[in-house]
Design an enzyme around this catalytic site. Structure first.
Site, PDB file in Angstrom:
ATOM      1  N   ASP A 109      36.378  41.672  42.871  1.00  0.00           N
ATOM      2  CA  ASP A 109      37.710  41.456  43.224  1.00  0.00           C
ATOM      3  C   ASP A 109      38.423  40.900  41.663  1.00  0.00           C
ATOM      4  O   ASP A 109      38.577  39.660  41.591  1.00  0.00           O
ATOM      5  CB  ASP A 109      38.055  40.819  44.145  1.00  0.00           C
ATOM      6  N   LYS A 158      49.521  42.508  38.443  1.00  0.00           N
ATOM      7  CA  LYS A 158      49.218  41.357  37.720  1.00  0.00           C
ATOM      8  C   LYS A 158      49.414  41.821  36.179  1.00  0.00           C
ATOM      9  O   LYS A 158      50.127  41.628  35.508  1.00  0.00           O
ATOM     10  CB  LYS A 158      48.353  40.502  38.095  1.00  0.00           C
ATOM     11  N   TRP A 191      41.166  34.429  48.573  1.00  0.00           N
ATOM     12  CA  TRP A 191      41.239  35.868  48.356  1.00  0.00           C
ATOM     13  C   TRP A 191      39.780  36.139  49.078  1.00  0.00           C
ATOM     14  O   TRP A 191      39.738  37.071  49.632  1.00  0.00           O
ATOM     15  CB  TRP A 191      41.760  36.457  47.150  1.00  0.00           C
TER      16      TRP A 191
END
Ligand code: PMP
Length: 360
Positions: free
Chosen positions: A172, A196, A101
């Site tokens: 992030d 999530k 990511w």
């Protein structure tokens, strides 16, 4: 029957939240309609949005000089939104590369900034750890320092908050937001996709310090201009109202279950139980050093990879689903987000022991 869903995202949601949404779906608060069918400009929906923000601020202790934005385009949208709002084309921007990511965030930033400085890179070590802060090659003039506190695929979590000095720290938090208390004041900007720990996919939360807004480049799409979106209450256009409503219910559930300190303790205990089951066997393994193991995403491999498919199908038959690792790395991964009850981890650990006895 509800299964224990170990998916990395979209992920399991609290049953209480689903049941409340189900109960009020056809006739929301006596309106004769569902929350999906009312205008985002209505007083009733503005109330939902304001309450969600207030609850989130309370949970995370967000200081008053931060804007809370509910944006679209996912965390991937913010990979572009961040350089567009916080840096000029000529700026240097610092990134720590600890996994898939962060790599994607770096790739997107390269489209918008001439100098993307990768301050530390864990790629050569297969993204299995966090490079010590003392080794980072930072640029003190950088517009910001970006990192990924929890790498969802590799299962690597920073055991510290980097000290960025005067450079705004950008993080992030897609896969670990709200999983434990967080000192928001250490950050210039925090962002997190919803799917999530927040709610359904479709919303990306951005928490940004006021002084960092108002500098978007002229061609920035207005829906990603933090100043504009803040002024419009995150409603420059029609927002994903249902997802916002569910996020609000999740925040209320978090408050009712003891807030982030209690959640953090439950998450610590859940992860410890699963890592112990992995470490105490010669049948399963996890490559991440103890200090930077993720509490949210636990990847593991079987000593005999030819058994992977059998493991997954027998687990599924036992009501333990979505345990396959990310397609880029294979193996297994159990995501233990806030809504995964400790009973789910107990069931997984019990299954792993039985599977080992049968096939080990
Ligand atoms: N960052 C992290 C840490 C993630 O886990 C993900 C999605 N799994 C993303 C970014 C991308 O999120 P989205 O698909 O919402 O753009």
């Amino acid at each position: 029957m509800r299964v224990f869903n170990f998916a990395a995202g979209p992920a399991t949601l609290p049953l209480e939240v689903l049941q409340q949404a189900q109960a009020e779906l056809p006739d929301w608060r006596g309106s004769g309609m569902s929350v999906m069918e009312i205008s985002h400009r209505s007083k009733a929906f503005i109330g939902v949005a304001e309450e969600a923000e207030a609850d989130l601020r309370e949970l995370l202790g967000v200081p008053a000089d931060y804007r809370v934005l509910f944006l679209q385009g996912g965390a991937t949208g913010q990979f572009a939104g961040i350089p567009l709002n916080l840096a000029s084309a000529a700026s240097t921007v610092d990134y720590v590369n600890t996994g898939n990511w962060s790599k994607k965030a770096i790739g997107e930033a390269k489209q918008f900034c001439a100098k993307v400085n990768v301050v530390a890179d864990a790629a050569a070590r297969k993204y299995c750890d966090v490079p010590p802060e003392s080794t980072w090659q930072r640029d003190p003039t950088a517009a910001y320092l970006h990192y990924t506190p929890n790498e969802t695929i590799g299962g690597v979590e920073f055991p510290f908050i980097p000290d960025a000095g005067n450079v705004p720290l950008v993080a992030d938090f897609s896969s670990s937001i709200l999983s434990r208390p967080l000192d928001v004041s250490k950050f210039g900007l925090i962002y997190a996709g919803a799917q999530k720990n927040i709610g359904p996919a479709g919303i990306c939360l951005v928490i940004v310090r006021d002084y960092l807004t108002g500098h978007a480049r002229p061609f920035t799409p207005s829906i990603w201009d933090y100043k504009q979106m803040g002024a419009d209450g995150s409603m420059s256009n029609t927002p994903p109202t249902f997802g916002w409503y569910i996020a609000g219910l999740v925040f209320k559930w978090l408050k009712a279950t003891g807030g982030l300190a209690a959640m953090g303790e439950r998450n610590r205990a859940k992860a410890a139980k699963l890592y112990a089951a992995i470490d105490n066997s010669h049948f399963y393994s996890n490559p991440v050093p103890t200090a930077c193991r993720s509490r949210m995403n636990v990847p593991f491999t079987l000593v005999r990879p030819e058994l992977d498919k059998t493991f997954l199908s027998e687990a599924k038959a036992a009501g333990l689903t979505n345990l396959e690792g990310h397609r880029s790395v294979g193996g297994m991964r159990a995501s233990l987000y806030n809504a995964m009850p400790s009973e789910g981890v107990d069931a997984l650990v019990g299954f792993m022991q039985e599977f080992k006895q049968k096939h080990g």
